[in-house]
Design a protein around this motif. Structure first.
Motif, PDB file in Angstrom:
ATOM      1  N   LEU A  43      47.617-171.619   9.491  1.00 56.71           N
ATOM      2  CA  LEU A  43      48.788-170.856   9.917  1.00 56.71           C
ATOM      3  C   LEU A  43      49.992-171.171   9.022  1.00 56.71           C
ATOM      4  O   LEU A  43      50.713-170.265   8.593  1.00 56.71           O
ATOM      5  N   ALA A  44      50.173-172.459   8.719  1.00 56.80           N
ATOM      6  CA  ALA A  44      51.269-172.853   7.821  1.00 56.80           C
ATOM      7  C   ALA A  44      51.063-172.247   6.433  1.00 56.80           C
ATOM      8  O   ALA A  44      52.017-171.794   5.788  1.00 56.80           O
ATOM      9  N   TYR A  45      49.833-172.207   5.962  1.00 60.31           N
ATOM     10  CA  TYR A  45      49.549-171.605   4.657  1.00 60.31           C
ATOM     11  C   TYR A  45      49.876-170.112   4.666  1.00 60.31           C
ATOM     12  O   TYR A  45      50.443-169.586   3.716  1.00 60.31           O
ATOM     13  N   ILE A  46      49.530-169.430   5.740  1.00 62.44           N
ATOM     14  CA  ILE A  46      49.800-167.991   5.826  1.00 62.44           C
ATOM     15  C   ILE A  46      51.314-167.746   5.815  1.00 62.44           C
ATOM     16  O   ILE A  46      51.809-166.869   5.115  1.00 62.44           O
ATOM     17  N   ILE A  47      52.052-168.548   6.558  1.00 64.64           N
ATOM     18  CA  ILE A  47      53.485-168.319   6.687  1.00 64.64           C
ATOM     19  C   ILE A  47      54.262-168.828   5.470  1.00 64.64           C
ATOM     20  O   ILE A  47      55.133-168.141   4.943  1.00 64.64           O
ATOM     21  N   PHE A  48      53.958-170.025   5.013  1.00 67.33           N
ATOM     22  CA  PHE A  48      54.752-170.668   3.966  1.00 67.33           C
ATOM     23  C   PHE A  48      54.056-170.737   2.614  1.00 67.33           C
ATOM     24  O   PHE A  48      54.561-171.370   1.695  1.00 67.33           O
ATOM     25  N   GLY A  49      52.912-170.104   2.455  1.00 64.04           N
ATOM     26  CA  GLY A  49      52.123-170.223   1.226  1.00 64.04           C
ATOM     27  C   GLY A  49      52.842-169.779  -0.024  1.00 64.04           C
ATOM     28  O   GLY A  49      52.710-170.388  -1.082  1.00 64.04           O
ATOM     29  N   GLU A  50      53.616-168.705   0.056  1.00 67.27           N
ATOM     30  CA  GLU A  50      54.342-168.214  -1.121  1.00 67.27           C
ATOM     31  C   GLU A  50      55.388-169.225  -1.568  1.00 67.27           C
ATOM     32  O   GLU A  50      55.673-169.340  -2.753  1.00 67.27           O
ATOM     33  N   ARG A  51      55.953-169.933  -0.626  1.00 68.63           N
ATOM     34  CA  ARG A  51      57.002-170.901  -0.960  1.00 68.63           C
ATOM     35  C   ARG A  51      56.419-172.168  -1.571  1.00 68.63           C
ATOM     36  O   ARG A  51      57.136-172.918  -2.225  1.00 68.63           O
ATOM     37  N   LEU A  52      55.146-172.433  -1.358  1.00 67.68           N
ATOM     38  CA  LEU A  52      54.528-173.652  -1.884  1.00 67.68           C
ATOM     39  C   LEU A  52      54.559-173.688  -3.406  1.00 67.68           C
ATOM     40  O   LEU A  52      54.777-174.741  -4.008  1.00 67.68           O
TER      41      LEU A  52
END
Length: 139
Positions: free
Chosen positions: A34-43
């Protein structure tokens, strides 16, 4: 970014399925997805910024030293002492390197002598049999 990737930080059927599966198997896996889906672009940006900050931090250390040693401190007596100590240590390192090379040479000679002794013993034990002794007798 390649938008045709199956698992990308977006709400795709594959990422939703992996998130649900993660929650079913072990809830921290689902939370991580879920964190990857939401914040993945920011990583990607976070990683780039972290690397740039670390590079800048360590470049500060590189600037404080010259290419071949530390910079002068301004205290001439200390700089002269440090240079003399560095030269003394470098001389000791050179002597140790020469001793290591001599020891390596000694070990090579020791191995060669041991191999020669084993070969000579083999030849003595073999006796007087020459190459013709190994041939089959004529019928």
């Amino acid at each position: 970014m390649n938008q045709s990737a199956l698992i990308r930080p977006d709400w795709t059927p594959a990422t939703i399925a992996l998130m649900v599966l993660g929650f079913v198997v072990f809830w921290p896996l689902g939370l991580a997805m879920l964190a990857y889906i939401i914040f993945g672009e920011r990583l990607r940006d976070f990683k780039r910024n972290a690397n740039d900050r670390a590079d800048g931090f360590f470049n500060g250390f590189r600037r404080s030293t010259r290419r071949y040693g530390p910079t002068a401190t301004g205290n001439m007596a200390f700089d002269d002492w440090r240079r003399a100590e560095t030269d003394r240590i470098e001389e000791q390192r050179r002597k140790l390197e020469e001793m290591r090379e001599e020891f390596d040479s000694y070990l090579r000679e020791l191995r060669r002598a041991k191999d020669q002794e084993e070969f000579d013993r083999f030849m003595r034990e073999r006796g007087g049999r020459g190459p013709e002794a190994n041939q089959y007798p004529a019928v």
